[in-house]
Design a protein around this motif. Structure first.
Motif, PDB file in Angstrom:
ATOM      1  N   ARG A  84     -28.511 -43.415 -23.963  1.00  0.00           N
ATOM      2  CA  ARG A  84     -29.080 -43.376 -25.313  1.00  0.00           C
ATOM      3  C   ARG A  84     -28.605 -44.570 -26.138  1.00  0.00           C
ATOM      4  N   LEU A  85     -27.413 -44.978 -25.804  1.00  0.00           N
ATOM      5  CA  LEU A  85     -26.819 -46.089 -26.548  1.00  0.00           C
ATOM      6  C   LEU A  85     -27.609 -47.379 -26.323  1.00  0.00           C
ATOM      7  N   VAL A  86     -28.202 -47.485 -25.137  1.00  0.00           N
ATOM      8  CA  VAL A  86     -28.959 -48.689 -24.817  1.00  0.00           C
ATOM      9  C   VAL A  86     -30.155 -48.818 -25.772  1.00  0.00           C
ATOM     10  N   SER A  87     -30.705 -47.676 -26.196  1.00  0.00           N
ATOM     11  CA  SER A  87     -31.818 -47.667 -27.148  1.00  0.00           C
ATOM     12  C   SER A  87     -31.325 -47.618 -28.592  1.00  0.00           C
ATOM     13  N   ALA A  88     -30.032 -47.550 -28.771  1.00  0.00           N
ATOM     14  CA  ALA A  88     -29.433 -47.466 -30.109  1.00  0.00           C
ATOM     15  C   ALA A  88     -30.104 -46.373 -30.933  1.00  0.00           C
ATOM     16  N   GLY A  89     -30.417 -45.253 -30.269  1.00  0.00           N
ATOM     17  CA  GLY A  89     -30.954 -44.115 -30.987  1.00  0.00           C
ATOM     18  C   GLY A  89     -32.467 -44.101 -31.127  1.00  0.00           C
ATOM     19  N   LEU A  90     -33.153 -45.192 -30.748  1.00  0.00           N
ATOM     20  CA  LEU A  90     -34.613 -45.223 -30.848  1.00  0.00           C
ATOM     21  C   LEU A  90     -35.228 -44.419 -29.702  1.00  0.00           C
ATOM     22  N   GLU A  91     -36.510 -44.047 -29.857  1.00  0.00           N
ATOM     23  CA  GLU A  91     -37.212 -43.328 -28.795  1.00  0.00           C
ATOM     24  C   GLU A  91     -37.855 -44.286 -27.802  1.00  0.00           C
ATOM     25  N   THR A  92     -37.529 -45.553 -27.938  1.00  0.00           N
ATOM     26  CA  THR A  92     -38.092 -46.579 -27.059  1.00  0.00           C
ATOM     27  C   THR A  92     -36.973 -47.271 -26.283  1.00  0.00           C
ATOM     28  N   ALA A  93     -37.366 -47.972 -25.227  1.00  0.00           N
ATOM     29  CA  ALA A  93     -36.421 -48.830 -24.518  1.00  0.00           C
ATOM     30  C   ALA A  93     -37.158 -50.117 -24.146  1.00  0.00           C
ATOM     31  N   ALA A  94     -36.419 -51.187 -24.031  1.00  0.00           N
ATOM     32  CA  ALA A  94     -36.993 -52.497 -23.738  1.00  0.00           C
ATOM     33  C   ALA A  94     -36.674 -52.860 -22.288  1.00  0.00           C
TER      34      ALA A  94
END
Ligand code: TXA
Ligand code: MG
Length: 301
Positions: A84-94
């Motif tokens: 989850r930390l990789v998305s910094a809390g967003l519902e998206t991922a890059a």
């Protein structure tokens, strides 16, 4: 365990994107604000399938540009193993698939997706050689894989496909025109600078060297060094004597590092055309020239 490694754009600081502790170690080493999400590196489109939702536009762009300098922001897969930390809390991922044999070998050997921001202290200029990484992060990281200078030299293009229409979040190695040609629709430009953290790499003061930066310079003033482009007279260094924006992009961060190390008060930079990779170059230069956090407390580096 984190490791710095070369990609075709810039050096990354990598760790297991499925483990919060590894991701946190990256934030710590970079002294990066923890709200700034990281992009996740995969070795092929198939590896992204379980991580994010691969809508058809994403598949088409992956087929056209992967491996290569294009990062796609997509909704997280409901069962995504990504931290989850990789998305910094967003519902998206890059997600991004780098075109560098060492990066490819690292991801394949690891067997997991690798979160990797640029391997520099947060807010500083991005590293395009192993020496830049050592100078910026040396004591904070155990290992740097040296693959020589990076071919592209500016970070990947970041395209947000999680909304109603595709939107560019960061100019980079693949242009908006190239993307639009594959999608058959225009791509919204990056939003004007704002305080929202859609793509925190877009924060105004970023890529900042120690020296001040002055843009659109035609000559060096007192205590200034001059970074030229094309036929600039009296340039201390020239991004591309032949006025080639691709060559200029590859040289950009290395030359900023070099001029910064010269001790000059200010790096004056000649005008760069707003075309192709020139857009990404000017974007980075404007951030390098922006007021620093200590000068403008409301901007976060
Ligand atoms: O070329 C590159 O992309 C390099 C190499 C190492 O691959 N990496 C890189 O990472 O430039 P970084 O962290 O410096 O930039 C990634 C950008 C940031 O602007 C970040 O805010 C944005 O991608 N980003 C990451 N995840 C995001 C998300 N879920 N939504 C929006 N933006 C995101
Ligand atoms: Mg960066």
């Amino acid at each position: 365990m984190v490791v710095a490694f070369p990609t075709e754009t810039v050096y990354g600081l990598g760790g297991d994107a499925t483990r919060d502790t590894a991701v946190a170690a990256i934030f710590a080493a970079k002294q990066r604000p923890s709200f700034n999400p990281l992009n996740v590196h995969v070795s092929a489109p198939e590896q992204a399938e379980s991580l994010v939702m691969l809508i058809s536009q994403a598949k088409a762009l992956m087929a056209a540009f992967w491996p290569g300098p294009l990062t796609l922001v997509l909704p997280r897969h409901p069962q995504s193993p990504l931290s989850r930390l990789v998305s910094a809390g967003l519902e998206t991922a890059a997600v991004r698939c780098p075109a560098h044999p060492i990066a490819q070998a690292l991801i394949a050997t690891a067997g997991y997706p690798i979160a990797a921001p640029s391997a520099n202290r947060s807010g500083a200029i991005s590293p395009t050689t192993a020496t830049h990484v050592r100078d910026s992060l040396g004591d904070a990281i155990p290992l740097i894989l040296d693959g020589g200078p990076c071919r592209v030299g500016v970070e990947s293009t970041v395209l947000d496909l999680s909304g109603d229409t595709p939107r560019l979040l960061r100019h980079g190695g693949i242009t908006a025109e190239q993307i639009a040609a594959i999608l058959g629709q225009t791509v919204a430009p990056p939003p004007a600078q704002s305080a929202t953290l859609l793509a925190p790499g877009m924060m105004l003061s970023h890529y900042a060297p120690r020296a001040q930066v002055r843009l659109n310079a035609t000559a060096a003033g007192v205590d200034e060094v001059l970074l030229g482009f094309g036929s600039t007279a009296g340039a201390t260094l020239n991004l591309s004597p032949s006025a080639d924006v691709v060559e200029a992009a590859a040289n950009l961060f290395a030359m900023l590092h070099q001029l910064d190390a010269s001790g000059a008060d200010t790096i004056a930079v000649a005008p760069i055309p707003e075309q192709g990779l020139g857009l990404a170059i000017n974007d980075r230069l404007r951030r390098a020239a922006a007021p620093r956090p200590e000068e403008a407390a409301h901007h976060v580096a």
